[in-house]
Design a protein around this motif. Structure first.
Motif, short mmCIF file in Angstrom:
data_model
loop_
_atom_site.label_atom_id
_atom_site.label_comp_id
_atom_site.label_asym_id
_atom_site.label_seq_id
_atom_site.Cartn_x
_atom_site.Cartn_y
_atom_site.Cartn_z
N ASN A 405 13.43 13.38 3.97
CA ASN A 405 12.06 13.52 4.45
C ASN A 405 11.02 13.08 3.42
OD1 ASN A 405 12.80 14.48 6.98
ND2 ASN A 405 12.72 16.63 6.37
N ALA A 406 11.44 12.96 2.16
CA ALA A 406 10.52 12.57 1.09
C ALA A 406 10.57 11.08 0.78
CB ALA A 406 10.83 13.37 -0.18
N ALA A 416 9.60 12.13 8.84
CA ALA A 416 9.51 13.52 8.40
C ALA A 416 9.22 14.47 9.56
CB ALA A 416 8.44 13.65 7.32
N SER A 417 8.45 14.00 10.53
CA SER A 417 8.08 14.87 11.65
C SER A 417 9.05 14.79 12.82
CB SER A 417 6.67 14.51 12.13
OG SER A 417 6.62 13.17 12.59
N ALA A 418 9.97 13.84 12.79
CA ALA A 418 10.91 13.66 13.90
C ALA A 418 11.87 14.85 13.98
CB ALA A 418 11.69 12.36 13.73
N SER A 419 12.19 15.26 15.19
CA SER A 419 13.13 16.36 15.38
C SER A 419 14.56 15.83 15.38
CB SER A 419 12.85 17.08 16.70
OG SER A 419 12.92 16.16 17.79
N LEU A 420 15.50 16.69 15.01
CA LEU A 420 16.90 16.30 14.97
C LEU A 420 17.50 16.32 16.38
CD1 LEU A 420 18.01 18.34 11.83
CD2 LEU A 420 17.68 15.86 11.95
N GLN A 421 18.32 15.33 16.65
CA GLN A 421 19.00 15.21 17.94
C GLN A 421 20.50 15.41 17.76
OE1 GLN A 421 16.97 14.68 20.65
NE2 GLN A 421 15.25 14.69 19.19
N LEU A 432 23.80 16.60 13.77
CA LEU A 432 22.40 16.41 14.14
C LEU A 432 21.85 15.23 13.35
CD1 LEU A 432 21.26 20.15 13.92
CD2 LEU A 432 21.70 18.86 16.03
N TYR A 433 21.02 14.40 14.01
CA TYR A 433 20.56 13.20 13.31
C TYR A 433 19.16 12.79 13.75
CZ TYR A 433 21.09 10.03 17.35
OH TYR A 433 20.94 9.39 18.55
N TYR A 441 19.31 9.79 8.99
CA TYR A 441 19.81 11.02 8.38
C TYR A 441 20.76 11.69 9.36
CZ TYR A 441 20.15 15.96 7.22
OH TYR A 441 20.65 17.20 6.96
N LEU A 442 21.87 12.24 8.83
CA LEU A 442 22.85 12.92 9.67
C LEU A 442 23.39 14.16 8.97
CD1 LEU A 442 24.89 13.05 12.10
CD2 LEU A 442 26.37 11.53 10.75
#
Length: 475
Positions: A405-406, A416-421, A432-433, A441-442
């Protein structure tokens, strides 16, 4: 801090990389030498002065018919012999991409990854000899495993490396000599995959290669362009400032077991805020070896306190500390004299020797952040995957997600604001990614530090997707 006490433990001219102009005029030399009943292929690279000596098709590990393998040494300097083991792809080897795997440490062998994680063979059900791994990364790509720095694994000789920065030129030189010996791979897509201290190695190696590529393009560097298209790092150690606090947060709240009490958490947070964080900031400010070493020692007290508070394997919190997992059967196998002879190794195998690790400790390398290099690599547009098994504590997913996120790139805010799916493999939930542009990111469910060992199908799927320059996606 010794990231891999078990599985990890966790300028060109200065490194002999200056090209002798006269040497370029000479031709590369190839020969075959037989010693003690073993046939070695010898290759001398005129441009860099490097020498390769290797065995072809030893019959060890990869036994798939028609799949070639090469194991041996590249001399990257005077009395500096770097071990590599290269496996052609099981499918479409003549057109498949090329990937390099590096284990972490600092100072741990990539034979860990080869035999325990994603290589062509593995040990199952307590067997003392390996069998084929159906989820090997070489199902899709040609893969080279490298023991670096010198002194690690089967590599032997003089070790001049005392930091991630000083390790990178030798890796570049190895790839250059590899291209010279195996020119058919020069134009192939190339990816770097690594883990743990690979959070330092991966960003710096990729960043260094991109810098050398720019030099090759403008004529300031003599060498081959390396067509770097992907970087994957699982359970990486990138940034003390972002990840030290995650030791406390994960220990207090994870999906498997609570490792510390509320009062212990409060005390540890005080230590982090009053001692550890200021030391990290001082390291970042001065950049001195002493300040960075001090930061590692100071923050290491927090890690020690957590490990003393509960009985757990830092690489898999589901396991007790006295039963490390996965088993190290492979390391016994690599001390078998017939195996050592067959693969052309010339030293006694050392999984994570203290010598190379201590050199990194002396410069405080562990406490130095590689977030800026990671950001630069993402900004360059190549496919980058940062992933982590959720049962690992030593480089846990909470800290890894904070690093992700950084990362600074054009899609930073959105990422950074996206939710994990939910991430699925053939319909089964595996993690979750989230993706934005070329960055993914996973978080992998049910996996310790060595993700490909615990979730081999998932690991192969994300490897293939990333090497195909795609954002990871559910199947």
């Amino acid at each position: 801090m010794q990231l891999l006490s078990r599985t990890l433990l966790l300028s060109a001219a200065a490194h002999g990389l200056a090209v002798n102009a006269a040497a370029v005029q000479h031709k590369d030399k190839r020969s075959i030498v037989e010693r003690d009943g073993v046939t070695y292929n010898v290759f001398e690279h005129a441009a860099t002065g490097a020498k390769m000596e290797f065995v072809k098709n030893s019959g060890i590990c990869e036994t798939t018919p028609g799949v070639n393998q090469y194991s041996g040494y590249l001399s990257v300097g005077n009395n500096m012999n770097m071990w590599f083991w290269f496996f052609e792809a099981r499918n479409n080897a003549s057109s498949a991409p090329l990937a390099a795997w590096f284990n972490g440490g600092p100072g741990c062998s990539s034979m860990i990854g080869l035999f325990q994680e994603n290589g062509p063979c593995h040990f199952v059900n307590g067997e003392s000899t390996p069998s084929l791994n159906n989820n090997s990364f070489n199902n899709f790509a040609n893969v080279i495993y490298v023991d670096q720095p010198i002194g690690v694994g089967f590599s032997y000789g003089t070790d001049d490396v005392d930091s991630t920065d000083s390790a990178a030129p030798y890796v570049w030189k190895l790839i250059q000599a590899f291209y010279a010996q195996f020119p058919q791979y020069k134009s192939r897509d190339f990816g770097i995959f690594t883990e743990s201290y690979g959070g330092h190695y991966g960003p710096e190696f990729a960043h260094y290669i991109q810098g050398q590529n720019a030099g090759v393009k403008n004529g300031s560097v003599t060498g081959e362009n390396i067509n770097l298209i992907a970087l994957g790092i699982n359970n990486g150690w990138f940034s003390s400032q972002l990840q030290e606090k995650a030791y406390i947060d994960y220990a207090y709240n994870n999906s498997y077991r609570q490792l510390i009490s509320s009062s212990q958490r409060s005390s540890l947070l005080d230590s982090y805020n009053n001692d550890c964080l200021p030391a990290i900031k001082q390291c970042a400010s001065s950049g001195s070896d002493s300040d960075c070493s001090n930061a590692g020692d100071t923050c290491g007290q927090i890690e020690s306190s957590i490990q003393e508070a509960a009985d757990f394997d830092p690489y898999d919190v589901r396991e007790p500390s006295n039963d490390p997992y996965p088993p190290s059967t492979y390391s016994t196998y690599l001390t078998d004299s017939s195996v050592v002879k067959a693969i052309g190794a010339k030293s006694t195998y050392q999984e994570c020797p203290n010598g190379p690790y201590n050199k990194f400790s002396s410069t405080g390398d562990n406490s130095r952040s590689f977030l800026s290099q990671l950001s630069s690599v993402v900004q360059s547009g190549i496919q980058v995957l940062v992933w982590a098994g959720d049962a690992d504590w030593i480089c846990n997913y909470i800290g890894v997600q904070r690093v992700a996120n950084a990362v600074s790139f054009s899609g930073s805010s959105k990422f950074a604001s996206a939710s994990l799916q939910s991430y699925t493999v053939n319909g089964a939930k595996k993690g979750l990614y989230k993706n934005v542009d070329n960055f993914s990111y996973l978080q992998v469910f049910g996996a310790g530090h060595e993700v490909p060992y615990y979730q081999p199908e998932t690991a192969l799927q994300v490897f293939k997707q990333t090497m195909q320059q795609q954002a990871i996606a559910s199947t």
